[in-house]
Design a protein around this motif. Structure first.
Motif, short mmCIF file in Angstrom:
data_model
loop_
_atom_site.label_atom_id
_atom_site.label_comp_id
_atom_site.label_asym_id
_atom_site.label_seq_id
_atom_site.Cartn_x
_atom_site.Cartn_y
_atom_site.Cartn_z
N SER A 16 -8.00 3.04 1.41
CA SER A 16 -7.19 1.98 0.79
C SER A 16 -8.04 0.94 0.08
O SER A 16 -7.53 0.17 -0.75
CB SER A 16 -6.28 1.31 1.82
OG SER A 16 -7.03 0.52 2.72
N TYR A 56 -2.40 7.93 0.39
CA TYR A 56 -2.52 7.06 1.56
C TYR A 56 -1.34 7.26 2.50
O TYR A 56 -1.50 7.36 3.72
CB TYR A 56 -2.60 5.61 1.10
CG TYR A 56 -2.58 4.57 2.20
CD1 TYR A 56 -3.75 4.22 2.88
CD2 TYR A 56 -1.40 3.92 2.56
CE1 TYR A 56 -3.75 3.25 3.87
CE2 TYR A 56 -1.38 2.95 3.55
CZ TYR A 56 -2.55 2.63 4.21
OH TYR A 56 -2.54 1.67 5.19
N ALA A 99 -7.98 6.20 6.60
CA ALA A 99 -6.98 5.60 5.73
C ALA A 99 -7.40 4.20 5.29
O ALA A 99 -7.22 3.81 4.13
CB ALA A 99 -5.64 5.55 6.44
N LYS A 147 -1.84 5.62 -3.65
CA LYS A 147 -0.92 5.12 -2.62
C LYS A 147 -0.13 6.27 -2.01
O LYS A 147 0.16 6.28 -0.81
CB LYS A 147 0.00 4.07 -3.22
CG LYS A 147 -0.73 2.78 -3.55
CD LYS A 147 0.17 1.75 -4.19
CE LYS A 147 -0.63 0.46 -4.44
NZ LYS A 147 0.17 -0.58 -5.11
N ARG A 204 0.82 -1.22 0.00
CA ARG A 204 0.00 0.00 0.00
C ARG A 204 0.85 1.25 0.00
O ARG A 204 0.36 2.34 -0.28
CB ARG A 204 -0.90 0.00 1.24
CG ARG A 204 -2.05 -0.99 1.20
CD ARG A 204 -2.65 -1.19 2.56
NE ARG A 204 -1.73 -1.87 3.47
CZ ARG A 204 -2.09 -2.38 4.64
NH1 ARG A 204 -3.33 -2.30 5.04
NH2 ARG A 204 -1.21 -3.00 5.40
#
Length: 908
Positions: free
Chosen positions: A302, A612, A298, A609, A255
């Motif tokens: 994701s 994130y 988060a 990503k 991730r």
């Protein structure tokens, strides 16, 4: 057995209890283990406990462990914890041997391999900026010239890194891209002629050499790799070679794969269990960093990724805060964030350094913050590839150096249609200084002084660009800056960074003893600054400026691995985040079907990503912000904010709302174990302010023909000892052969080189004749040593270790170009002797050999003396750790490389 059980209990539960998944990772004895560890999961602690488990419970020798970290900063953090844990759990004796274990980056390990086993002991290594300067120096000879020369050089370097990183075979290039292969081989020849390596080339050489003879690393039994999702195919191959006969323990989080544009391939992480079917995969889902709302936000975000992984679970009990603020434009956004920061600081709830502002691009988002924070005197450190030239004072000196070239022009960015030319560059630069350093006014006659400065440069009044730079700083009243003022310290640190830019260009320009030609050289520097440096040099890295309490304004790429109590993510509008550059076609010098070019050009999932990673940097409070007007347009909100975030978790703020205070407890000074070379400690002992300029702020020294003279003499003696030991040569023959084959000075003219080579040969033969008995007693040459001292490790290289029936003698070679006193040279020998004794070596003698006159003097290494010298070294470490850089003017001023810019120098 009871003792081992207690050790295991301590490892798993102290200083805090590990989670079940962490414990499983630590005690697993599987040959291949893959850890999926989310953001804030305590992976550094897991890796640390794993190593401590191997050392204390499994009782493996430290030399059998190799641990790769993504950065040197991460390595220092891990070393600190390892030392602390080993010592706390009763392993004081092992602490002294921990220097035999490698903890650091893959590139640093490759450098050691090539130096120790494959004959690269006298090679230097170019970083990315230095490599670009090198290519721009030699690009015409590589047929990179013509229109867009700098772009051609950049494209060649990018393609070269793809070839190295993807391990594209030469036979494929010969068939599909013979022109590029010819340029690549020519480039490698130039590097070899100048005894230089690059980061990617050294990995390829290490792979080639280890493939031929993997037994060189048969002592490695445990290979540990952090951030495995960020490796490329070449690094994967190297790891497999090292790990062929060892256990491999990898940690990663796909991730957080955010470096695809430079070759990172998350498929390496996913395919690990295919390569090793016996792999045990462990998922660590706990997040110890962030509050509940941040983690939930988060996690939900994701779920938009192409590949999903288990959600993080919070261990903290606090809900925390996530806010969204909408403002009218960029300026208002920066002002509102500045208001929040000032409130927090004025209320004493946190420090500036507890606050991070994370941008997709500092180039586009940074200017408003830089302007507002400068106006309000909020200390600010800037990270990202364009950070350095976003500083007005750096633009000032950059403009003045380009102005040296008569046909110069200046653009604030490469896309600008407007440019400044001629004398307008001078006055624009002076305006920049006034903006950047408002409380240090320039002299009334500054324009006239700078005209005289330029005339002196072009008439050959200076020897090097560094001399020119330091002269310029004096004209700009640099000595009136106060290094204890945080705002001034940032300016001074970044001037040190600019000196790196100057020397990167000049060192490449002067290779091979190339003579000065100021008309040519100022033109070359102009193009290096204009076409490359302004968009590539960063500010002094924040890791190097820990004494400065400043807000961090940085790119998300730079923020990876870092955390702040309060995080702002501004400019969340379309074309800013995700970037407008996403998926944009790049040009390459080889056919695209030879590699996975899409990965290098980016896609929307890689942008997700990155976002994130930004979300998961926040510990307590996360603030997202956007604006509704950009120049003459009305940008839409970022699709991440508009469509992909769970707004039920986000509190929207009105125009008058202030953030609740984010109270951050004072955790004291950073206690990471620092590593100091013995020569660094000697520099601090000479003058702490000189240490600050040199070792903290990175101010560079002038290029001189003699640079490298001492190093090449040392290397020649090292090779001589090896020839005596391995081939049975006589000392005189070994020295003569070694000098003929290895003497090298990168900046000496051919005439000067031959003169110095003959002189060195004569001196070293004289030395060999006089000390032939000693030379056959040499046990080790250039032996690395690392040992604990106070809250630090001390590292160095012992020139030679002699042995006889009574014990070992530490000897240091001293050459004429060394600027340390006999007492300081003796201190180095004494510290090495103490270090050897700590690891149980019978070192009981010390000496210094003076190569210029072939004499040798003994060094006192009695126990009371060693204890005294250790106390002195510890006082130096204590001073550095406490950031005590009090100037110490005196005799050292005569030898100091920075005397011309030092306000504290002793006037005689």
């Amino acid at each position: 057995m009871m003792q081992q059980n207690q050790i295991l209990e301590d490892i798993l539960n102290n200083p805090h209890k590990l989670s079940d998944s962490q414990k499983d990772a630590v005690v697993s004895d599987n040959q291949h283990v893959r850890i999926i560890a989310g953001a804030g999961a305590g992976k550094t602690e897991t890796l640390t406990r794993k190593i401590v488990y191997l050392l204390l419970y499994k009782e493996v020798p430290p030399s059998s462990i190799v641990a790769f970290t993504f950065t040197e900063k991460a390595a220092q953090s891990m070393k600190t914890r390892i030392y602390d844990r080993v010592k706390a759990f009763g392993g004081e004796e092992i602490c002294a041997h921990l220097g035999e274990m490698f903890v650091g980056t893959i590139h640093a390990y490759c450098s050691l391999l090539l130096e120790d086993f494959y004959g690269y002991g006298d090679y230097g290594t170019l970083d990315e900026n230095q490599e670009m300067a090198f290519i721009m120096r030699y690009g015409w000879s590589l047929n990179l010239g013509g229109k867009g020369y700098a772009s051609n050089c950049r494209q060649f370097l990018d393609t070269l890194n793809v070839v190295y990183g993807e391990l594209i075979p030469e036979n494929v290039l010969k068939k599909r891209s013979p022109d590029f292969l010819q340029k690549m081989k020519g480039y490698e020849d130039l590097l070899n002629q100048n005894k230089l390596l690059t980061f990617n080339l050294m990995i390829n050489i290490a792979i080639e050499e280890l493939s031929k003879n993997p037994s060189k690393l048969e002592n490695v039994k445990h290979l540990i790799v952090d951030e495995y999702q960020d490796i490329n195919r070449a690094q994967e191959q190297l790891i497999q070679l090292i790990g062929d006969n060892s256990n491999i323990f990898i940690v990663g989080d796909p991730r957080q794969t955010i470096y695809q544009w430079r070759g990172s391939d998350e498929r390496c992480f996913e395919e690990f269990e295919v390569k090793y079917p016996d792999t045990k995969t462990i998922k660590i889902t706990e997040n110890r960093r962030s509050t509940k709302l941040i983690i939930e936000l988060a996690n939900n975000f994701s779920d938009n990724f192409e590949s999903t992984y288990p959600h993080m679970s919070p261990t903290r009990k606090e809900d925390g805060h996530v806010f969204l603020k909408t403002l009218e434009d960029e300026r208002q956004e920066a002002e509102w964030i500045a208001d929040q920061i000032e409130t927090h600081i004025n209320e004493g709830s946190c420090k500036y350094s507890d606050i991070g502002i994370l941008c997709r691009s500092v180039n586009t988002t940074g200017p408003a913050f830089i302007d507002v924070f400068r106006e309000r005197r909020i200390p600010l450190m800037i990270g990202g590839k364009v950070g350095l030239f976003r500083r007005d004072e750096i633009k000032c000196v950059g403009k003045l150096f380009t102005w040296l070239y008569d046909d110069a022009f200046w653009k604030d960015n490469k896309y600008s249609k407007e440019s400044i030319e001629g004398e307008d560059i001078l006055f624009s630069a002076l305006d920049d200084w006034a903006e950047g350093v408002p409380d240090v006014p320039l002299p009334d006659n500054i324009a006239e002084s700078l005209l005289q400065w330029k005339e002196s440069v072009l008439k050959g009044g200076f020897n090097t660009f560094i001399d020119i730079f330091y002269s310029l700083l004096n004209l700009l009243n640099y000595k009136k800056l106060n290094p204890d003022d945080p705002n001034h310290a940032v300016i001074m640190a970044n001037m040190g960074r600019f000196s790196s830019l100057i020397t990167d260009y000049e060192y490449a320009n002067r290779l091979g003893g190339r003579k000065k030609n100021w008309e040519r050289d100022v033109k070359g520097l102009f193009w290096f600054i204009h076409s490359y440096a302004t968009s590539s040099y960063e500010e002094q890295p924040a890791d190097d400026l820990e004494s400065i309490d400043a807000v961090q304004l940085t790119t998300v790429h730079q923020a990876k691995g870092l955390e702040w109590a309060l995080v702002f993510i501004p400019a969340l509008v379309n074309k800013r985040f995700p970037s407008i550059m996403t998926g944009r076609t790049r040009n390459w010098d080889i056919p695209k079907d030879l590699f996975d070019y899409d990965r290098y050009e980016g896609d929307i999932d890689s942008e997700r990503k990155l976002f994130y990673v930004a979300l998961t940097r926040a510990k307590n409070t996360l603030v997202l912000s956007k604006f509704t007007r950009l120049k003459n347009s009305e940008p839409n909100a970022s699709e991440f904010v508009k469509e992909e975030l769970d707004h039920s978790l986000i509190e929207s703020l009105s125009s008058r709302d202030y953030l609740p205070l984010c109270n951050v407890p004072d955790e004291g000074e950073n206690e990471d174990l620092q590593t100091f070379a013995t020569n660094e400690l000697i520099t601090y002992g000479q003058c702490p302010y000189m240490y600050r300029l040199n070792n903290v702020w990175g101010y560079k020294t002038s290029v001189k023909e003699l640079i490298g003279y001492g190093n090449t003499l040392h290397f020649c003696l090292r090779r001589s000892a090896e020839l005596i030991r391995d081939k049975g040569m006589s000392p005189v023959s070994a020295v003569a052969t070694s000098v003929d084959e290895n003497f090298f000075l990168p900046y000496a003219s051919p005439k000067m080189f031959e003169k110095l080579k003959e002189g060195a040969k004569k001196r070293l033969i004289q030395f060999a004749k006089k000390h032939s008995d000693d030379m056959v007693r040499i046990k080790e040459v250039e032996s690395r040593i690392e040992f604990p001292m106070q809250k630090a490790t001390v590292v160095g290289r012992v020139d030679v270790i002699l042995h006889d029936d009574q014990g070992l003698e530490v000897r240091d070679y001293k050459t004429s170009d060394v600027v340390i006193s006999d007492e300081e040279a003796a201190l180095q020998v004494q510290l090495y002797t103490a270090g050897l004794q700590k690891i149980g070596e019978p070192a009981d003698k010390g000496s210094i050999s003076y190569l210029e006159n072939a004499s040798t003097s003994d060094v006192d290494v009695s126990l009371p003396t060693l204890e005294n010298k250790e106390n002195i070294a510890e006082s130096y470490i204590d001073g550095i750790t406490k950031r005590d850089f009090t100037p110490c003017p005196g005799e050292i001023c005569k030898k100091c490389n920075y005397v011309n810019i030092c306000k504290y120098k002793r006037n005689e």
